[in-house]
Scaffold this active site. Structure first.
Site, PDB file in Angstrom:
ATOM      1  N   ASP A 164       0.865  -1.174   0.000  1.00 37.12           N
ATOM      2  CA  ASP A 164       0.000   0.000   0.000  1.00 37.12           C
ATOM      3  C   ASP A 164       0.903   1.225   0.000  1.00 37.12           C
ATOM      4  OD1 ASP A 164      -1.723   2.108   0.516  1.00 37.12           O
ATOM      5  OD2 ASP A 164      -2.710   1.140   2.212  1.00 37.12           O
TER       6      ASP A 164
ATOM      7  N   TYR B 131      -9.812  14.142  -5.063  1.00 35.28           N
ATOM      8  CA  TYR B 131      -8.943  13.746  -6.174  1.00 35.28           C
ATOM      9  C   TYR B 131      -8.230  14.968  -6.746  1.00 35.28           C
ATOM     10  CZ  TYR B 131      -7.427  11.774 -10.630  1.00 35.28           C
ATOM     11  OH  TYR B 131      -6.670  11.376 -11.709  1.00 35.28           O
TER      12      TYR B 131
ATOM     13  N   LYS C  38      -4.158  15.421  -6.489  1.00 39.55           N
ATOM     14  CA  LYS C  38      -3.358  15.354  -7.713  1.00 39.55           C
ATOM     15  C   LYS C  38      -2.717  16.716  -8.020  1.00 39.55           C
ATOM     16  CE  LYS C  38      -2.991  12.105 -10.020  1.00 39.55           C
ATOM     17  NZ  LYS C  38      -1.943  11.071 -10.001  1.00 39.55           N
TER      18      LYS C  38
ATOM     19  N   ALA D 159      -8.597   4.885 -20.709  1.00 40.28           N
ATOM     20  CA  ALA D 159      -9.580   3.809 -20.606  1.00 40.28           C
ATOM     21  C   ALA D 159      -9.212   2.942 -19.401  1.00 40.28           C
ATOM     22  CB  ALA D 159      -9.610   2.995 -21.884  1.00 40.28           C
ATOM     23  N   THR D 160      -9.551   3.429 -18.208  1.00 40.18           N
ATOM     24  CA  THR D 160      -9.301   2.706 -16.954  1.00 40.18           C
ATOM     25  C   THR D 160     -10.564   2.741 -16.120  1.00 40.18           C
ATOM     26  OG1 THR D 160      -8.589   4.636 -15.686  1.00 40.18           O
ATOM     27  CG2 THR D 160      -6.892   3.524 -16.996  1.00 40.18           C
TER      28      THR D 160
END
Length: 174
Positions: free
Chosen positions: A39, A130, A134, A166-167
């Site tokens: 992790d 997020y 980021k 594309a995830t």
């Protein structure tokens, strides 16, 4: 990235929390890919992972790509859920960077690539944690360069903003 790097002849150690994800990548990448379960939000696990990686091969490149995108409205966030996202997206980048820098500063060379996003420039709804994490990681990239560039000019640090992929976090067609 791992599949392509393996195809180009590099040995790749991939760190991830998900055994299934690591297995999937290993199946695609072949024998040059070495899965390492850890992790990235946990500094002790990262240090242990890098010790295991050093037994495979001495790392020369670090690609910080771990991230979560919980898609949670700010009114549904708690301090704990928000900071859990920060711990992975920013803390994981820092933890892995510090572990890699142990080797890179000793040899005087290396490459760190932080996979970034446009999310901090134009946040969309339900992306506060997020976007903040980021964006902070992009600032970390610049701060690392400021701290290291004059002393270690052969340690190259940059970020890359690939756009929507594309995830599971991206969009179906990338």
């Amino acid at each position: 990235l791992s599949v392509e790097l393996c195809a180009r002849g590099l040995i790749v150690a991939g760190i991830g929390r998900s055994a299934a994800g690591l297995t999937e990548t290993a199946d695609l990448a072949g024998a040059r890919f070495h899965p390492v379960a850890a992790d990235v939000a946990d500094p002790a696990q990262v240090r242990d992972a890098f010790a295991r990686i050093a037994a495979i091969a001495a790392p020369d490149i670090l690609i910080n790509n771990a991230a979560v995108y919980p898609r949670r409205d700010i009114l549904d966030e708690t301090s704990e859920t928000f900071m859990a996202t920060i711990a992975i997206n920013l803390g994981g980048t820092l933890n892995c960077t510090l572990a890699a820098l142990d080797r890179f500063t000793a040899t005087g060379r290396g490459r760190i690539l932080n996979v970034a996003t446009f999310a901090d420039l134009a946040p969309i709804p339900a992306s506060a944690a997020y976007a903040v994490s980021k964006g902070a990681a992009r600032i970390l990239t610049r701060a690392l360069k400021a701290d290291l560039a004059d002393r270690f000019p052969s340690i190259v640090i940059s970020d890359w903003m690939p756009g929507m992929l594309a995830t599971g976090m991206g969009i179906p067609d990338g």
